[in-house]
Design an enzyme around this catalytic site. Structure first.
Site, PDB file in Angstrom:
ATOM      1  N   SER A 659      19.880  98.943 -56.458  1.00 63.38           N
ATOM      2  CA  SER A 659      19.567  99.229 -55.050  1.00 63.38           C
ATOM      3  C   SER A 659      20.493 100.272 -54.448  1.00 63.38           C
ATOM      4  CB  SER A 659      19.635  97.944 -54.222  1.00 63.38           C
ATOM      5  OG  SER A 659      20.945  97.419 -54.218  1.00 63.38           O
ATOM      6  N   LYS A 702      21.518  93.062 -45.722  1.00 65.06           N
ATOM      7  CA  LYS A 702      22.306  94.293 -45.822  1.00 65.06           C
ATOM      8  C   LYS A 702      22.451  94.950 -44.455  1.00 65.06           C
ATOM      9  CE  LYS A 702      20.938  95.163 -50.616  1.00 65.06           C
ATOM     10  NZ  LYS A 702      20.167  96.032 -51.540  1.00 65.06           N
TER      11      LYS A 702
END
Length: 800
Positions: A659, A702
């Site tokens: 990611s 996140k």
């Protein structure tokens, strides 16, 4: 076109309380039905309906989805329409005491048969004792013995007369018959015999030999009389026992005449009683009878009361059932599954008998359903093999594992196997199902039905209404206040947050139940009659607060500068990446500074994490993809002479996942283009070799992780996060982030390509490739291409 940040309304989906047609859940009909699992429901219903061999069921899915409860409810529903299975008994085997016989009877008759045999034993014991201690028995026994003695005395008298005539006197002893020589009418000793004249001695010896020959015939007749007397006594005892037993046995045979196994057993009981009267009565009829009695008792082993072997061990009693049995167990050890023979210590040896056989789960579930957790089965040695063996043989075989392994000296029984017809439902994870399917050859033969449970369901009004009814059922069951509209709406929002998806709701109802209980408790603490949305939010906050210690410690390290994260300013080759930390009960986002250093060389992209072996396979793959992107983008007409070193700063544990691959690429492009990156923008998203941004997991965690750090350092209105456009539907952000976006103090940018992302980060156009293969000079790609061309030309000069 420049990428526009997302509006606040796109950051989460909220359930509208006004859509509900109730004021609180107390007005709803409660339900505990399985929600959002149509695939699993259809598979389970078919698995329960099909009666062919091997169609047992494996319920696969994550824990907390209600699989066990649903399996129990479905099995109970099916069991109501099934016949009640037979009772099973173990009885004494008169041919081989080590192999008890199994007898089945219709449900309820097993208990009745056991009671009848106990009553039979009580009556027979009394009547046998009465019959063999009565005057009539003693009189006849005395008559037989007297007649025997009279005839014996006649033979002895005849022998004595013969001996007298030949000069001897008869002496009877336990060891036999002896003859003493007579001299002058008086017996003499051996010494006196030796002093006689030889002629007299010879004469006496001849007479003794002739007498001995005659004595043998008399002794044979005496023994025949003894045998005749014993047989007469036995015949008399047989007649008495037959009279005492016969009427009761015949009565039981008439009652159970429809069951041949019971009738056959009763015939054997009668024969055994008649054959072993002495042992049952316990009288002493002399040395021979006592020896026979002791031998018989030794053969019976540890029986304290010889009548006990006529009792019945009722192994399975189904008299209480209204249909087929449904058994759920969480400790399926081998003996709990298959049954056991219990033991007693006798003189240092473990002994047992058929009355000490205990049933197992297979016995209890026979004719119905057995529900087990696969983790429990696999954690108990021999259990899974026992299940497969039982399904293969269709018999329940009770064996002693310790005896087979030679671990203990025991007196073992081999009970007759019992035929079994049971459907097993295993509950476990999908991972274990796949492992067993691929590595266990028998598993796929015996568990042909897979009921796959989803961990999420569609967010639609029907499922929302079912959740509300589920809440109603939970409140009624636990006695907590009911939820009002806002409370139900917040529970639905929480269901969406659990799956991190605006279009889905969780089916892990164990998680929902936890929040329901805690919200109800907060409502009670605040003396509220109903649970509102505020109580649900507080329950969620407090739940997170109990587990966020590590998160707060990291934020403190950022606050005091120990962990260096810039949220303002511009830096070349430096960017904020986003990762997720999972601690089991708590998940949070953790920003990390990523730096890139580029210079001329042939090493390509050097991943420091891979070099020191702290990077996982997926992370390494993501880094290698960057080489493909750079080569395709810039090295079509020039050789690639590049070394780029990338590093996750201040990370000392393993890193995995791809990611951050787009983040690393942005840092490399920034370094090559010598363009600074806005440190107020953090990035997440993977990239492919074509420069397309791909979705990632944990987007909301996140974003909230970086927002918390921006809040610590101070919100400037220029901060935000770049995410893949495909992850918009995964945004389930909290109130604080949504409010900051509404006020323009924080921004979330969805991108589809690297070009869109680099423009947001640098404020410079990415640039489109020109017909000659180059890029516009003042664009990001133009500056990168110029730098790489410079590297290539310089490398060529040095090579010359």
């Amino acid at each position: 076109m420049p990428v526009e940040p997302l509006p606040a309304k796109a950051l989460r989906r909220e359930c509208d309380p006004s859509l509900f047609d109730f004021e609180h859940t107390g007005q709803l009909p409660p339900t505990r039905e399985l929600i959002g699992q149509q695939r699993a429901v259809e598979a389970t219903e078919f698995g329960l309906a099909i009666q062919l061999d091997g169609y047992n069921i494996y319920m696969a899915g994550e824990s907390g989805e209600g699989k066990t409860r649903y399996a129990l409810e479905c099995a109970q529903k099916q069991a109501k329409h099934m016949p009640v299975p037979d009772d099973w008994c173990y009885v004494y085997n008169f041919e081989d005491a080590t192999r008890p016989r199994a007898i089945n009877l219709p449900a309820g008759m097993g208990r009745e048969f056991k009671k009848d045999m106990e009553e039979f034993v009580r009556i027979i014991e009394q009547e046998m004792d009465k019959a063999f201690n009565g005057d009539e028995y003693e009189a006849e026994r005395t008559r037989i013995i007297k007649r025997f003695r009279e005839r014996k005395d006649e033979l002895v008298m005849k022998l004595s007369q013969e001996a007298q005539e030949r000069g001897f006197r008869v002496k009877l002893a336990n060891s036999g018959i002896y003859f003493m020589p007579l001299v002058d009418g008086e017996p003499i000793s051996e010494d006196e015999f030796n002093q006689l004249d030889e002629d007299i001695k010879i004469e006496l010896t001849k007479s003794s030999e002739a007498l001995q020959a005659q004595t043998g015939e008399i002794i044979r007749k005496i023994r025949e009389l003894e045998t005749e007397a014993e047989e007469a006594i036995k015949k008399w005892e047989h007649q008495i026992a037959l009279y005492a037993v016969g009427i009761h046995i015949d009565s039981l045979k008439e009652k159970y005449m429809a069951y041949p196994a019971v009738v056959g057993y009763l015939n054997e009981v009668r024969s055994d009683i008649l054959d072993n009267v002495e042992a049952l009565v316990g009288d002493d009829y002399g040395d021979d009878q006592q020896t026979m009695f002791l031998q018989m008792m030794a053969r019976r082993g540890a029986e304290e009361n010889p009548y006990d072997r006529y009792k019945v061990n009722l192994l399975v009693d189904n008299s209480h059932l209204k249909g087929a049995p449904v058994i759920v167990d969480y400790n399926p050890t081998y003996y709990n599954l298959m049954g056991r023979c219990e033991y007693e210590n006798e003189f240092g040896t473990m002994t047992t008998d058929y009355t000490m056989i205990k049933p197992g789960l297979f016995h209890q579930a026979n004719g119905g359903f057995l529900i087990l957790q696969i983790n429990d089965v696999l954690s108990n040695p021999q259990s899974f093999e026992a299940i497969k063996r039982t399904l293969k043989t269709r018999q329940i075989i009770i064996e002693n594992i310790k005896e087979q392994m030679g671990l203990v000296a025991v007196s073992a029984l081999k009970p007759e196997p019992i035929p079994v017809n049971v459907k097993i439902i295993l509950v476990g994870s999908s991972e274990i199902y796949h492992l067993l399917y691929h590595f266990d050859r028998d598993f796929k033969k015996f568990f042909k039905i897979k009921a796959e449970f989803d961990d999420q369901m569609d967010w639609n009004q029907d499922n929302v209404n079912k959740i509300a009814r589920f809440i109603s059922a939970f409140c009624n069951k636990e006695g907590i206040p009911h939820f009002d509209r806002t409370g139900v709406a917040e529970v639905v929002n929480y269901c969406s947050w659990l799956v991190q998806d605006q279009t889905k709701l969780t089916t892990r109802f164990s998680e929902i139940v936890n929040i329901l209980g805690e919200a109800g408790t907060w409502a009670s603490i605040q003396n509220s009659d109903l649970v509102t949305g505020l109580h649900v939010k507080k329950a969620i906050r407090e739940k997170m607060k109990r587990s966020n210690k590590y998160d707060e410690e990291l934020l403190e390290l950022v606050r005091d500068g120990t962990i260096m994260i810039d949220t303002d300013g511009w830096v070349v080759g430096q960017i904020n990446g986003l990762s997720v930390i999972e601690l089991g009960d708590y998940t949070f986002g953790k920003p990390a500074r990523i730096t890139a250093a580029t210079y001329m060389g042939k090493a390509g992209i050097v991943d420091i994490e891979r070099e020191v072996e702290t990077g996982g396979y997926t992370h390494s793959k993501g880094v290698l993809i960057l080489s493909g992107y750079i080569g395709r983008k810039y090295a079509q007409d020039i050789p690639l002479s590049l070394t780029a070193s990338i590093c996750f700063e201040q990370t000392y544990s393993g890193i995995d996942g791809d990611s951050a691959s787009s983040t690393e690429l942005y840092a490399i492009l920034s370094s090559l283009a010598d363009l600074p990156i806005n440190q107020g923008i953090a990035v997440t998203g993977s990239v492919n070799q074509l420069g397309m941004i791909q979705p990632i997991g944990g987007a909301s965690f996140k974003i909230q992780g970086f927002f918390n750090i921006c809040k610590i350092n101070g919100l400037t209105g220029r901060q935000g996060v770049i995410i893949p456009r495909q992850n918009i539907k995964n945004l389930v952000l909290n109130d604080e982030v949504v409010k900051a976006v509404e006020e323009g103090m924080f921004h979330i940018y969805p991108v589809s390509t690297v070009d869109e992302g680099i423009e947001i980060l640098t404020g410079v156009s990415a640039g489109e490739k020109l017909p000659d293969g180059t890029y516009p000079e003042n664009t990001v790609h133009g500056r990168v291409y110029r730098k790489l061309r410079h590297y290539a030309e310089t490398a060529a000069k040095y090579k010359e």
